[in-house]
Design an enzyme around this catalytic site. Sequence first.
Site, mmCIF file in Angstrom:
data_model
loop_
_atom_site.group_PDB
_atom_site.id
_atom_site.type_symbol
_atom_site.label_atom_id
_atom_site.label_comp_id
_atom_site.label_asym_id
_atom_site.label_seq_id
_atom_site.Cartn_x
_atom_site.Cartn_y
_atom_site.Cartn_z
ATOM 1 N N PRO A 120 0.791 -1.232 0.000
ATOM 2 C CA PRO A 120 0.000 0.000 0.000
ATOM 3 C C PRO A 120 0.825 1.286 0.000
ATOM 4 C CG PRO A 120 -0.103 -1.085 2.140
ATOM 5 C CD PRO A 120 0.563 -2.045 1.201
ATOM 6 N N ASN A 121 0.301 2.233 -0.728
ATOM 7 C CA ASN A 121 0.834 3.605 -0.817
ATOM 8 C C ASN A 121 2.114 3.724 -1.642
ATOM 9 O OD1 ASN A 121 -1.240 4.831 0.855
ATOM 10 N ND2 ASN A 121 -0.285 3.726 2.549
ATOM 11 N N ARG A 146 5.188 10.958 -2.550
ATOM 12 C CA ARG A 146 4.903 10.637 -1.158
ATOM 13 C C ARG A 146 6.160 10.815 -0.298
ATOM 14 N NH1 ARG A 146 4.668 4.523 1.240
ATOM 15 N NH2 ARG A 146 3.949 5.106 3.310
ATOM 16 N N TYR A 194 11.179 8.568 1.422
ATOM 17 C CA TYR A 194 11.155 7.463 0.455
ATOM 18 C C TYR A 194 11.892 7.759 -0.847
ATOM 19 C CZ TYR A 194 7.705 5.720 3.738
ATOM 20 O OH TYR A 194 7.088 5.269 4.881
ATOM 21 N N ASN A 233 7.611 -5.775 -0.615
ATOM 22 C CA ASN A 233 7.534 -4.615 0.283
ATOM 23 C C ASN A 233 6.087 -4.502 0.748
ATOM 24 O OD1 ASN A 233 7.434 -2.207 1.625
ATOM 25 N ND2 ASN A 233 8.627 -1.063 0.116
ATOM 26 N N ALA A 265 2.926 -0.634 5.198
ATOM 27 C CA ALA A 265 2.525 -0.624 6.612
ATOM 28 C C ALA A 265 1.986 -1.976 7.083
ATOM 29 C CB ALA A 265 1.495 0.476 6.857
ATOM 30 N N HIS A 280 3.839 -4.294 9.638
ATOM 31 C CA HIS A 280 3.884 -4.147 11.088
ATOM 32 C C HIS A 280 2.726 -4.841 11.821
ATOM 33 C CE1 HIS A 280 6.906 -1.419 9.684
ATOM 34 N NE2 HIS A 280 6.003 -0.618 9.129
ATOM 35 N N ASP A 316 0.909 -15.190 7.201
ATOM 36 C CA ASP A 316 0.458 -16.560 6.950
ATOM 37 C C ASP A 316 0.529 -16.898 5.468
ATOM 38 O OD1 ASP A 316 0.029 -16.961 9.610
ATOM 39 O OD2 ASP A 316 -2.165 -16.909 9.519
ATOM 40 N N GLU A 350 11.758 -9.695 2.443
ATOM 41 C CA GLU A 350 11.016 -8.472 2.775
ATOM 42 C C GLU A 350 11.934 -7.275 2.537
ATOM 43 O OE1 GLU A 350 8.940 -8.355 6.670
ATOM 44 O OE2 GLU A 350 9.942 -6.412 6.894
ATOM 45 N N HIS A 402 12.335 -2.810 2.328
ATOM 46 C CA HIS A 402 11.824 -1.469 2.635
ATOM 47 C C HIS A 402 12.777 -0.438 2.077
ATOM 48 C CE1 HIS A 402 8.857 -3.227 5.259
ATOM 49 N NE2 HIS A 402 9.814 -4.012 5.717
ATOM 50 N N LEU A 403 12.198 0.625 1.568
ATOM 51 C CA LEU A 403 13.015 1.735 1.063
ATOM 52 C C LEU A 403 13.693 2.442 2.227
ATOM 53 C CD1 LEU A 403 10.123 2.805 -1.224
ATOM 54 C CD2 LEU A 403 12.386 2.301 -2.149
ATOM 55 N N SER A 404 12.911 2.732 3.271
ATOM 56 C CA SER A 404 13.439 3.455 4.431
ATOM 57 C C SER A 404 14.020 2.459 5.432
ATOM 58 C CB SER A 404 12.313 4.259 5.088
ATOM 59 O OG SER A 404 11.331 3.383 5.613
ATOM 60 N N ARG A 418 13.133 4.232 12.648
ATOM 61 C CA ARG A 418 11.951 5.100 12.588
ATOM 62 C C ARG A 418 11.074 4.907 13.828
ATOM 63 N NH1 ARG A 418 9.181 4.861 6.936
ATOM 64 N NH2 ARG A 418 8.227 6.738 7.806
ATOM 65 N N ARG A 444 7.120 0.928 13.639
ATOM 66 C CA ARG A 444 7.697 0.440 12.376
ATOM 67 C C ARG A 444 8.866 -0.508 12.608
ATOM 68 N NH1 ARG A 444 5.367 3.742 8.350
ATOM 69 N NH2 ARG A 444 4.999 5.807 9.188
HETATM 70 C C1 DQA Z 1 7.944 1.064 3.901
HETATM 71 C C2 DQA Z 1 8.043 1.289 5.422
HETATM 72 C C3 DQA Z 1 6.687 1.139 6.072
HETATM 73 O O1 DQA Z 1 6.771 1.392 7.471
HETATM 74 C C4 DQA Z 1 5.710 2.145 5.479
HETATM 75 O O2 DQA Z 1 4.424 1.963 6.037
HETATM 76 C C5 DQA Z 1 5.661 2.083 3.996
HETATM 77 C C6 DQA Z 1 6.920 1.970 3.259
HETATM 78 C C7 DQA Z 1 9.299 1.322 3.197
HETATM 79 O O3 DQA Z 1 9.459 0.872 2.068
HETATM 80 O O4 DQA Z 1 10.172 2.004 3.757
HETATM 81 O O5 DQA Z 1 4.615 2.232 3.386
HETATM 82 O O6 DQA Z 1 7.600 -0.281 3.671
#
Ligand code: DQA
Length: 149
Positions: free
Chosen positions: A15-16, A23, A28, A79, A82, A85, A92, A103, A105-107, A112, A116
């Site tokens: 998501p997002n 964003r 990011y 990725n 959110a 978390h 599952d 898994e 993550h960009l950040s 953080r 997170r």
């Molecule tokens: C994220 C980190 C997550 O905490 C956040 O909710 C995201 C992006 C990252 O790629 O850094 O949507 O997955």
Amino acid sequence: MRNESDRRILILHGPNLNLLGEREPDVYGTLTLAEINRKLRANARSHGCILRIHQSNSEGTLIDLLHKNRRWADGVVFNPGAYTHYSYALRDAVAAIAVPTIEVHLSDIKKRESFRQVSVIAPVCLAQISGLGWLSYANALELLLEKKD
Ligand code: DQA
């Protein structure tokens, strides 16, 4: 496991991530999702491997994509945004398909907010790579291609 040259990797963005570029660019980065995907496709081409790339804002759709690709994919770069978390359903699903999953993550989620810093999905993944921007995805792809068994 197939040879590196014809390995099939599913890249899944949660998501997002469709809003990357606009964003929170300070967190990011400024690359759009399309630009990241283009870079990953170029990397995959140089290894001769095949990518399927999807993004969804919905937990159910992400679960369906994991299920649908379970016999096709040799590895998954995921990725979960959110959902990382708190989504036991995605955890599952990753455990259920039994396809090596990394898994990403960009950040750097470890540096953080405290919510997170927890991933409910990482324990069922091969590894977690975070904080390298789009290179988190590129490193995960390399790792899956180097995997021997
Ligand atoms: C994220 C980190 C997550 O905490 C956040 O909710 C995201 C992006 C990252 O790629 O850094 O949507 O997955």
